[in-house]
Design a protein around this motif. Structure first.
Motif, PDB file in Angstrom:
ATOM      1  N   ARG A   1     -10.671 -13.959  15.213  1.00  0.00           N
ATOM      2  CA  ARG A   1     -11.569 -14.426  16.260  1.00  0.00           C
ATOM      3  C   ARG A   1     -13.003 -14.240  15.631  1.00  0.00           C
ATOM      4  O   ARG A   1     -13.294 -13.093  15.407  1.00  0.00           O
TER       5      ARG A   1
ATOM      6  N   THR B   1     -19.349 -22.167  12.601  1.00  0.00           N
ATOM      7  CA  THR B   1     -18.051 -22.267  11.919  1.00  0.00           C
ATOM      8  C   THR B   1     -18.250 -23.090  10.860  1.00  0.00           C
ATOM      9  O   THR B   1     -17.700 -22.706   9.627  1.00  0.00           O
TER      10      THR B   1
ATOM     11  N   ASP C   1      -8.108 -18.400  14.410  1.00  0.00           N
ATOM     12  CA  ASP C   1      -8.638 -17.966  15.780  1.00  0.00           C
ATOM     13  C   ASP C   1      -7.481 -18.145  16.817  1.00  0.00           C
ATOM     14  O   ASP C   1      -7.248 -17.256  17.544  1.00  0.00           O
TER      15      ASP C   1
ATOM     16  N   ARG D   1     -19.435 -16.594  20.631  1.00  0.00           N
ATOM     17  CA  ARG D   1     -19.200 -17.906  21.372  1.00  0.00           C
ATOM     18  C   ARG D   1     -20.388 -18.293  22.243  1.00  0.00           C
ATOM     19  O   ARG D   1     -20.932 -17.386  23.051  1.00  0.00           O
TER      20      ARG D   1
ATOM     21  N   GLY E   1     -19.066 -23.152  24.167  1.00  0.00           N
ATOM     22  CA  GLY E   1     -17.973 -22.867  23.478  1.00  0.00           C
ATOM     23  C   GLY E   1     -17.978 -22.784  21.824  1.00  0.00           C
ATOM     24  O   GLY E   1     -16.832 -22.604  21.039  1.00  0.00           O
ATOM     25  N   GLN E   2     -19.217 -22.934  21.268  1.00  0.00           N
ATOM     26  CA  GLN E   2     -19.354 -22.919  19.990  1.00  0.00           C
ATOM     27  C   GLN E   2     -18.946 -21.545  19.198  1.00  0.00           C
ATOM     28  O   GLN E   2     -19.004 -20.441  20.004  1.00  0.00           O
ATOM     29  N   ARG E   3     -18.304 -21.335  18.041  1.00  0.00           N
ATOM     30  CA  ARG E   3     -17.961 -20.398  17.650  1.00  0.00           C
ATOM     31  C   ARG E   3     -18.902 -20.046  16.458  1.00  0.00           C
ATOM     32  O   ARG E   3     -19.547 -20.544  15.718  1.00  0.00           O
TER      33      ARG E   3
END
Length: 252
Positions: free
Chosen positions: A32, A8, A26, A36, A40-42
């Motif tokens: 979105r 991100t 998001d 992931r 939970g990292q994007r």
């Protein structure tokens, strides 16, 4: 193309946006991240970059985020086709901004010279800006919009044409106002020449919109009260109408 993944922070820095913006997009489902991580990292992809570019371009052009989402989700255009479409939209936006700049320059000139009469020229600047903010399509009949777009392709009407006609109308209006103040008869040769020019300009307008505007079409432009203000009041407007009636009667 989508093998490259961006965290991100990296994605935000490269694109010149904030991580807060990305999180918000998001959250509302506008953009979105494609991947992931287990924690939970994007992670964003090149495909996400293409969508972000489209979002930013449409947002710059004034489209609401909700409309942007619906538009992008229903579109089948690829990235290159989107760029061509965006270019067309930006060119239209540039022309609109040019019109605002011209209105500002003209108002500044009149105010500096102190040569204007009647309404403050700043009203015209406000009017032009308002017209640009509220697209002419707003609330219009879809069939009228379709016909207008076809007519504009057949017979382009540029900002230069609009400026030319605005000056012609201004000359006629100022001529009527001056004649009324001087007490000239509506039937006098000078006033009848103004009436002839007025009718000619009106006929040009009606010819351009022939087959598009009908008695049932939502009125465009000034209403009766606004027209009266243009000429300096109800009595002055009646004076102009009388001159026009005389000129039309002479033509028959």
């Amino acid at each position: 193309m989508d093998h490259k993944r961006y965290a991100t922070g990296e994605f935000a820095k490269l694109a010149g946006v904030t991580t807060r913006t990305l999180r918000y997009y998001d959250q509302i489902g506008l953009l979105r991240p494609s991947y992931r991580g287990s924690a939970g990292q994007r992670f964003y992809s090149e495909k996400d970059l293409s969508r972000l570019q489209q979002i930013m371009a449409l947002s710059y052009l004034g489209a609401p985020l909700k409309e942007i989402g619906r538009l992008l989700d229903s579109s089948h255009l690829d990235a290159a086709e989107w760029l061509h479409l965006q270019r067309e939209m930006v060119v239209k936006r540039r022309k609109a901004l040019d019109e605002v700049i011209q209105a500002i320059d003209y108002a500044a000139y009149l105010l500096e010279k102190g040569t204007w009469e009647g309404q403050n020229p700043l009203f015209e600047v406000v009017r032009v800006i308002t017209m640009q903010e509220h697209d002419w399509r707003s609330g219009a009949d879809p069939e009228v919009i379709r016909k207008m777009e076809e007519r504009m392709k057949e017979r382009p009407y540029s900002s230069e044409d609009a400026q030319r006609d605005a000056k012609r109308w201004e000359a006629v209006i100022e001529g009527f106002k001056k004649a009324y103040k001087e007490g000239r008869e509506p039937s006098s040769p000078e006033v009848q020449e103004l009436a002839k020019q007025h009718i000619g300009l009106t006929d040009e307008f009606l010819d351009y919109y022939k087959g598009i505007l009908t008695p049932e079409t939502k009125p465009m432009g000034f209403n009766h009260e606004q027209l009266a203000d243009v000429y300096g009041g109800a009595e002055a407007h009646e004076y102009v109408q009388k001159a026009l009636d005389i000129c039309r009667g002479a033509k028959r």
